[in-house]
Design a protein around this motif. Structure first.
Motif, short mmCIF file in Angstrom:
data_model
loop_
_atom_site.label_atom_id
_atom_site.label_comp_id
_atom_site.label_asym_id
_atom_site.label_seq_id
_atom_site.Cartn_x
_atom_site.Cartn_y
_atom_site.Cartn_z
N LEU A 176 5.65 16.92 10.09
CA LEU A 176 6.20 17.55 10.92
C LEU A 176 7.93 17.76 10.19
O LEU A 176 8.67 18.39 10.59
CB LEU A 176 6.42 16.84 12.37
CG LEU A 176 6.60 18.35 13.24
CD1 LEU A 176 7.01 19.45 13.48
CD2 LEU A 176 6.84 17.01 14.94
N ARG B 179 9.95 20.90 8.67
CA ARG B 179 10.53 21.23 9.07
C ARG B 179 11.73 21.74 8.36
O ARG B 179 12.44 23.06 7.85
CB ARG B 179 11.96 20.89 10.39
CG ARG B 179 10.64 20.76 11.95
CD ARG B 179 11.11 20.20 12.53
NE ARG B 179 10.55 19.82 13.70
CZ ARG B 179 10.16 19.42 15.16
NH1 ARG B 179 11.22 17.81 14.83
NH2 ARG B 179 9.74 19.37 16.02
N ASN C 169 7.35 28.27 10.21
CA ASN C 169 6.98 28.29 11.58
C ASN C 169 5.49 27.65 12.51
O ASN C 169 4.95 27.09 13.36
CB ASN C 169 7.53 29.62 12.50
CG ASN C 169 9.20 29.41 11.91
OD1 ASN C 169 9.67 28.29 11.29
ND2 ASN C 169 9.52 30.12 12.23
N ILE D 70 4.68 24.85 11.55
CA ILE D 70 5.27 23.73 12.19
C ILE D 70 4.11 23.88 13.17
O ILE D 70 3.86 22.51 13.95
CB ILE D 70 6.85 24.09 12.35
CG1 ILE D 70 7.28 24.03 11.19
CG2 ILE D 70 7.11 23.20 13.76
CD1 ILE D 70 8.97 24.49 11.38
#
Length: 749
Positions: A533, A537, A571, A574
């Motif tokens: 993660l 990001r 995104n 994510i």
């Protein structure tokens, strides 16, 4: 130069100049009866010296000094010093060169120098003492160690001064690499001379000086072949293999590839024969009728160790050098790519010895560097990059070389990763670290050029250059993060595949069972998804993208956010990783050791919500790399989340029910399952609460036999008879005489 073996035939002890043994005669005169041939384990003796005296640590100067001290002890042994020492007082010995024409003793007297020739020593005398063969062996070793010491100095391995390591005398001045190389080859040539002398002595059949008929001077001749060799066949083959290996080393340094190839081939063949002979025969064993060697256990172990030693030497020491000579012979007709592939195959097939692979490794690195420089200069490869829908031109040569190096390192890492096993896991890690280091080098070059441009005033050309470098920096960072994420995803898949999920039968015919993940494994998976993660990001915040018109040169594009397909995919990834992280955190909280069921239900709800959003986002990204696999995996995880949530809710309810009815749990737990059909708490020991063994007694309705018998005599109830009997009793009572007198009134009342 020798493979390390723990157990070999015992090496000869350090020589005592005053020692006398039964196997060594005390006088260098031809004995009346020829002695039995000696057996000397030359390579075993050298292996012991190499392990203890410096070559194992590549300290060749120390080993050269040790050989000098060892030679002094060998030559001063009282049984051999007459033949081995150069003092003129022993001018009558067999080893004196041209003894009949030797000059008279002049200045220096008996301690003057006496030239010797060991080939003049008769074979029976050579067979009387082992030092006659160890002396030329250690002379060759001393020259070989000195040659390697000079070679290390020439390549920058020392201080490069005369007098360093007692190499070129006491003067300390700078020496050119050419002079050091000349000294190295000179010492190696002397090593070949002594190794050839050792080979000649082992094959000697010289019986001694014999006077020819008709000649008055009794001239000595070496043509007599009546004497037996001083050593056995095994020792002769060892000396031949050692001399061939030393001659191959000299030819290799002189770039005589054909000669070196032939000598190395001879040495390798002899080592293989020695291995076979050591395994099949030799020692003190005797051959039985079946052709098998019989002997004690010590000889059998010794033969097995000798077999391993010579096999390892042939494949780990000599084979790489042989392949390198073969490569040099074919080099003229090979393209650069063919050269690199040939060297890589040779290197991969011989990974057990790092020292032997030095020429292959250095040649491979030089060829790769030369190829990268040519490709970077020509600009045919890695001159353009495509990142976030922008085509970036790589203008500088240094950046092109760094990107080309990354490309080669990535190919090597992928090739090793495809063949990854438990044995080469360390090699895979080293390739990965080299690739990550390549990415860091490229990023440092891009940052360096950006810092140089930061001092310039803004303009169209400067802004365009900054835009290119920012996109190159973003591209390199993305490739590095992508590599790390792929590696962490692989680790997660490895943990999840550790449990068998198939219901069929395996290779051994046994049925596979599904194993639940332990709490420790769940923690490892959750930590890996934490790292994934963070990397995801970081990918979403990478610089680059957009157009030159939208680029802000003051910030170098580091904080500018560009809404493009790349950002949407980042995104979506994510969201996917957040959903998986919440899922495994929920499983951690619902484990029996943690049993935090309300938190687990909340995490699973959040995981299901995030997974639904991730499915929509990934489905909207048509060009996302690996999107179909992600969708399939997420759909499977959503089903697992629903099942896990139902299980957690049920366990939570049972837990609450058990705590609510704790007052009666002790009495109910004593009852069997048959009597607790409507009780939903989980018993403390389910295995003992299913049924009572033996069954308990149960109460039953009692029916005595008296009532069963009396029932046969009971009729209907006589109501009329009872009424008439009651009326008669009442009539008698009313028809009685009335009471009189004063007391009658009271009686009637």
């Amino acid at each position: 130069a020798f493979p390390s073996m723990q157990h070999l035939p015992p090496a000869l002890p350090e020589d005592d100049p005053h020692s006398t043994t039964a196997t060594m005669t005390s006088a260098p005169t031809a004995p009346s009866a020829p002695p039995s041939p000696l057996r000397i384990y030359l390579h075993s003796t050298l292996l012991t010296s190499h392990t203890l005296r410096g070559p194992a640590q590549e300290d060749y100067a120390q080993y050269s000094s040790y050989c000098t001290r060892r030679l002094s002890r060998l030559r001063h042994n009282r049984d051999v010093k007459k033949e081995l020492l150069h003092c003129r007082q022993y001018k009558g010995a067999y080893s004196t060169r041209d003894a009949t024409n030797a000059p008279a003793a002049g200045k220096g007297g008996k301690h003057a120098y006496r030239p010797i020739d060991m080939t003049n020593v008769p074979s029976p005398i050579l067979a009387s003492h082992v030092n006659f063969f160890l002396e030329p062996l250690y002379c060759a070793e001393r020259c070989w160690a000195s040659s390697l010491h000079f070679k290390a100095l020439a390549s920058g391995g020392g201080d490069g001064r005369e007098g360093s390591g007692n190499a070129l005398g006491g003067r300390k001045k700078e020496v050119s690499p050419g002079k050091l190389r000349a000294q190295s080859i000179k010492r190696l040539r002397k090593a070949v001379k002594y190794a050839t002398l050792l080979e000649t002595l082992t094959l000697s059949r010289y019986a001694g000086p014999v006077g020819a008929e008709g000649e008055e001077d009794g001239e000595a001749t070496k043509e007599g072949d009546g004497a037996a060799p001083p050593v056995d066949e095994h020792t002769q083959m060892e000396a031949w293999a050692y001399a061939s290996w030393m001659r191959g080393n000299l030819a290799l340094e002189q770039n005589q590839w054909q000669v070196a190839y032939a000598e190395y081939q001879t040495a390798m063949t002899l080592c293989q024969k020695l291995a076979i002979s050591s395994n099949g025969s030799g020692g003190d064993g005797k051959e039985n009728q079946n052709g098998q060697v019989e002997g004690n256990d010590g000889n059998s172990m010794q033969q097995l160790e000798m077999f391993d030693f010579f096999t390892t030497r042939a494949h780990s020491v000599i084979a790489p050098l042989l392949k390198y000579c073969h490569y040099e012979l074919k080099e003229n007709g090979m393209s650069p790519d063919e050269k690199i592939s040939f060297l890589q195959e040779s290197q991969h097939s011989n990974t057990s010895s790092n020292t032997a692979n030095d020429p292959l490794q250095s040649k491979l690195l030089s060829l790769k560097t030369e190829t990268l420089q040519n490709q970077a200069t020509s600009g045919s490869n890695m001159s353009q990059l495509i990142f976030r829908e922008n085509t970036i031109v790589v203008e500088t040569k240094e950046l092109r070389m760094a990107l080309l190096k990354i490309q080669d390192l990535k190919e090597d890492w992928e090739a090793v990763a495809a063949k990854q096993t438990h044995g080469n896991a360390g090699k895979n890690d080293s390739k990965l670290m080299a690739l990550l280091s390549g990415y860091d080098d490229a990023m440092s070059l891009a940052n360096k050029e950006l810092k140089q441009l930061a001092a310039l005033k803004s303009g169209p050309a400067v802004n365009a250059k900054k835009f290119q470098l920012v996109n190159i920096l973003g591209y390199v960072k993305y490739q590095k993060l992508k590599l790390l994420m792929a590696r962490n995803e692989g680790l997660v898949n490895g943990i999840l595949k550790g449990r068998s999920t198939s219901s069929g039968k395996g290779d051994n015919g046994k049925k596979k069972t599904k194993k639940e993940l332990t709490l420790k494994q769940l923690e490892e998976v959750a930590h890996l998804y934490d790292a994934l993660l963070q990397d995801a990001r970081a990918v979403a915040s990478l610089p680059g993208g957009g157009s030159l018109e939208d680029f802000d040169p003051s910030e170098n594009g580091s904080t500018a956010v560009v809404e493009d397909e790349f950002l949407l995919e980042a995104n979506a990834n994510i969201l996917r990783l957040r959903a998986l992280r919440c899922y495994y955190l929920g499983r951690m909280h619902s484990s029996p050791l943690v049993h935090k069921y309300p938190e687990a239900v909340a995490l699973l709800d959040q995981a299901e919500s995030l997974a639904s959003e991730a499915l929509e986002e990934i489905a909207a990204c048509d060009k996302m790399e690996g999107g179909d696999e992600m969708l399939e995996h997420l759909e499977k995880v959503v089903g697992e989340i629903k099942g896990e949530k139902c299980r957690v809710v049920a366990v939570s309810y049972l837990n609450k029910k058990a705590s609510f009815s704790s007052s009666s749990s002790s009495s109910q737990s004593a009852s069997s399952l048959l009597h607790r059909l409507h009780s939903y708490e989980v018993p403390s020991n389910p295995t003992k609460s299913i049924a009572s063994v033996p069954p308990k007694l149960e109460p039953m309705v009692c029916k005595p036999s008296f009532f069963d018998v009396a029932l046969n005599y009971i009729s209907e109830y006589p109501v009329e008879e009872l009424e008439s009997a009651m009326e008669e009793c009442l009539g008698k009572k009313d028809s009685g005489v009335a009471s009189t007198g004063i007391l009658g009134w009271f009686r009637r009342g």
